[in-house]
Design a protein around this motif. Sequence first.
Motif, PDB file in Angstrom:
ATOM      1  N   GLY A  19       0.626  -1.203  -0.083  1.00  0.00           N
ATOM      2  CA  GLY A  19      -0.095   0.216   0.018  1.00  0.00           C
ATOM      3  C   GLY A  19       0.695   1.255   0.070  1.00  0.00           C
ATOM      4  N   ARG A  20       2.171   1.099  -0.216  1.00  0.00           N
ATOM      5  CA  ARG A  20       2.944   2.388  -0.097  1.00  0.00           C
ATOM      6  C   ARG A  20       3.893   2.419  -1.115  1.00  0.00           C
ATOM      7  NH1 ARG A  20       6.234   4.421   5.123  1.00  0.00           N
ATOM      8  NH2 ARG A  20       6.351   6.478   4.610  1.00  0.00           N
ATOM      9  N   ALA A  21       3.743   3.451  -2.000  1.00  0.00           N
ATOM     10  CA  ALA A  21       4.679   3.573  -3.078  1.00  0.00           C
ATOM     11  C   ALA A  21       5.992   4.169  -2.637  1.00  0.00           C
ATOM     12  CB  ALA A  21       3.849   4.727  -4.294  1.00  0.00           C
TER      13      ALA A  21
ATOM     14  N   THR B  57       8.176   7.424  -7.297  1.00  0.00           N
ATOM     15  CA  THR B  57       7.187   6.659  -8.524  1.00  0.00           C
ATOM     16  C   THR B  57       5.915   7.112  -8.069  1.00  0.00           C
ATOM     17  OG1 THR B  57       7.118   4.705  -7.034  1.00  0.00           O
ATOM     18  CG2 THR B  57       8.958   4.917  -8.595  1.00  0.00           C
ATOM     19  N   ALA B  58       5.042   6.991  -9.070  1.00  0.00           N
ATOM     20  CA  ALA B  58       3.590   7.190  -8.844  1.00  0.00           C
ATOM     21  C   ALA B  58       2.983   5.862  -8.488  1.00  0.00           C
ATOM     22  CB  ALA B  58       3.123   7.729 -10.124  1.00  0.00           C
ATOM     23  N   ALA B  59       1.909   5.953  -7.729  1.00  0.00           N
ATOM     24  CA  ALA B  59       1.077   4.827  -7.229  1.00  0.00           C
ATOM     25  C   ALA B  59       0.181   4.304  -8.369  1.00  0.00           C
ATOM     26  CB  ALA B  59       0.350   5.078  -5.842  1.00  0.00           C
ATOM     27  N   LYS B  60       0.092   3.044  -8.556  1.00  0.00           N
ATOM     28  CA  LYS B  60      -0.624   2.398  -9.428  1.00  0.00           C
ATOM     29  C   LYS B  60      -2.056   2.807  -8.997  1.00  0.00           C
ATOM     30  CE  LYS B  60       2.532  -1.050 -10.795  1.00  0.00           C
ATOM     31  NZ  LYS B  60       2.753  -2.591 -10.945  1.00  0.00           N
ATOM     32  N   PRO B  61      -3.010   3.099 -10.252  1.00  0.00           N
ATOM     33  CA  PRO B  61      -4.334   3.018  -9.847  1.00  0.00           C
ATOM     34  C   PRO B  61      -5.125   1.790  -9.532  1.00  0.00           C
ATOM     35  CG  PRO B  61      -4.139   3.299 -12.073  1.00  0.00           C
ATOM     36  CD  PRO B  61      -2.870   3.150 -11.469  1.00  0.00           C
ATOM     37  N   ALA B  62      -6.036   1.625  -8.434  1.00  0.00           N
ATOM     38  CA  ALA B  62      -6.562   0.471  -8.046  1.00  0.00           C
ATOM     39  C   ALA B  62      -7.114  -0.015  -9.240  1.00  0.00           C
ATOM     40  CB  ALA B  62      -7.604   0.752  -6.858  1.00  0.00           C
ATOM     41  N   ARG B  63      -7.476  -1.337  -9.493  1.00  0.00           N
ATOM     42  CA  ARG B  63      -8.055  -2.081 -10.492  1.00  0.00           C
ATOM     43  C   ARG B  63      -9.677  -2.358 -10.066  1.00  0.00           C
ATOM     44  NH1 ARG B  63      -4.930  -7.206 -12.716  1.00  0.00           N
ATOM     45  NH2 ARG B  63      -6.987  -7.333 -13.672  1.00  0.00           N
ATOM     46  N   LYS B  64     -10.422  -2.092 -11.119  1.00  0.00           N
ATOM     47  CA  LYS B  64     -11.764  -2.358 -10.823  1.00  0.00           C
ATOM     48  C   LYS B  64     -11.939  -3.704 -11.229  1.00  0.00           C
ATOM     49  CE  LYS B  64     -14.566   1.573 -11.950  1.00  0.00           C
ATOM     50  NZ  LYS B  64     -15.361   2.202 -12.761  1.00  0.00           N
ATOM     51  N   LYS B  65     -12.748  -4.437 -10.130  1.00  0.00           N
ATOM     52  CA  LYS B  65     -13.123  -5.679 -10.497  1.00  0.00           C
ATOM     53  C   LYS B  65     -14.453  -5.756 -11.542  1.00  0.00           C
ATOM     54  CE  LYS B  65     -11.896  -7.899  -6.150  1.00  0.00           C
ATOM     55  NZ  LYS B  65     -12.374  -8.563  -5.110  1.00  0.00           N
ATOM     56  N   SER B  66     -14.160  -6.405 -12.652  1.00  0.00           N
ATOM     57  CA  SER B  66     -15.339  -6.160 -13.576  1.00  0.00           C
ATOM     58  C   SER B  66     -16.267  -7.589 -13.368  1.00  0.00           C
ATOM     59  CB  SER B  66     -15.073  -6.347 -14.926  1.00  0.00           C
ATOM     60  OG  SER B  66     -14.382  -7.511 -15.344  1.00  0.00           O
ATOM     61  N   ARG B  67     -17.700  -7.521 -13.543  1.00  0.00           N
ATOM     62  CA  ARG B  67     -18.723  -8.371 -13.556  1.00  0.00           C
ATOM     63  C   ARG B  67     -18.590  -9.147 -14.904  1.00  0.00           C
ATOM     64  NH1 ARG B  67     -23.848  -8.711 -14.883  1.00  0.00           N
ATOM     65  NH2 ARG B  67     -23.879  -6.525 -15.382  1.00  0.00           N
ATOM     66  N   PRO B  68     -18.533 -10.450 -14.918  1.00  0.00           N
ATOM     67  CA  PRO B  68     -18.718 -11.187 -16.194  1.00  0.00           C
ATOM     68  C   PRO B  68     -20.113 -10.711 -17.169  1.00  0.00           C
ATOM     69  CG  PRO B  68     -18.322 -12.746 -14.279  1.00  0.00           C
ATOM     70  CD  PRO B  68     -18.577 -11.229 -13.959  1.00  0.00           C
ATOM     71  N   VAL B  69     -19.652 -10.639 -18.352  1.00  0.00           N
ATOM     72  CA  VAL B  69     -20.761 -10.065 -19.276  1.00  0.00           C
ATOM     73  C   VAL B  69     -21.710 -11.283 -19.280  1.00  0.00           C
ATOM     74  CG1 VAL B  69     -21.149  -9.393 -21.398  1.00  0.00           C
ATOM     75  CG2 VAL B  69     -18.997  -8.816 -20.365  1.00  0.00           C
ATOM     76  N   GLY B  70     -22.833 -11.038 -19.296  1.00  0.00           N
ATOM     77  CA  GLY B  70     -24.038 -12.023 -19.342  1.00  0.00           C
ATOM     78  C   GLY B  70     -24.428 -12.663 -18.313  1.00  0.00           C
ATOM     79  N   ARG B  71     -24.015 -12.024 -17.402  1.00  0.00           N
ATOM     80  CA  ARG B  71     -24.549 -12.956 -15.907  1.00  0.00           C
ATOM     81  C   ARG B  71     -25.612 -11.956 -15.366  1.00  0.00           C
ATOM     82  NH1 ARG B  71     -20.532 -14.576 -10.919  1.00  0.00           N
ATOM     83  NH2 ARG B  71     -22.056 -15.713  -9.967  1.00  0.00           N
TER      84      ARG B  71
END
Length: 131
Positions: free
Chosen positions: A15-17, A21-35
């Motif tokens: 959690g510490r950069a 260096t720039a901190a990486k943006p948090a990844r979004k959890k994507s919902r599977p398509v069609g569910r």
Amino acid sequence: MQKSSRNRKPSKRNGRAKAGTAAKPARKKSRPVGRPTKRRPTLPLSSAQSGGVVSVTAEANKRANKQAKLLDLLRRPAGATIAALSKASGWQQHSVRGFLAGVVRKKLGLELVSSFEADQRIYRIIAAKQA
């Protein structure tokens, strides 16, 4: 003698950069398509059904009418029992007790007196509390 910071290994803290260096943006959890989701689909209302404000107002009037009905029963000289109040309002007995304590005593500031007569507890509204 201490080593300089340049010679040290980078820290593995989460959690510490690193400095510089720039901190990486948090990844979004994507919902599977069609569910399908668990929400119900919303349908557009026609002009005849779009009485949302009216139904909210009607619900508020219904609630106020129940309160007024219970207050009328409590203002009678004979008073009212919990059973009579729950039958008149359609509420359960614990809800009627909450109404007596929360609305009648605290919110409205009315003096509520209870007495035990003929094997029943009778509730009456006497007068407004003196502040």
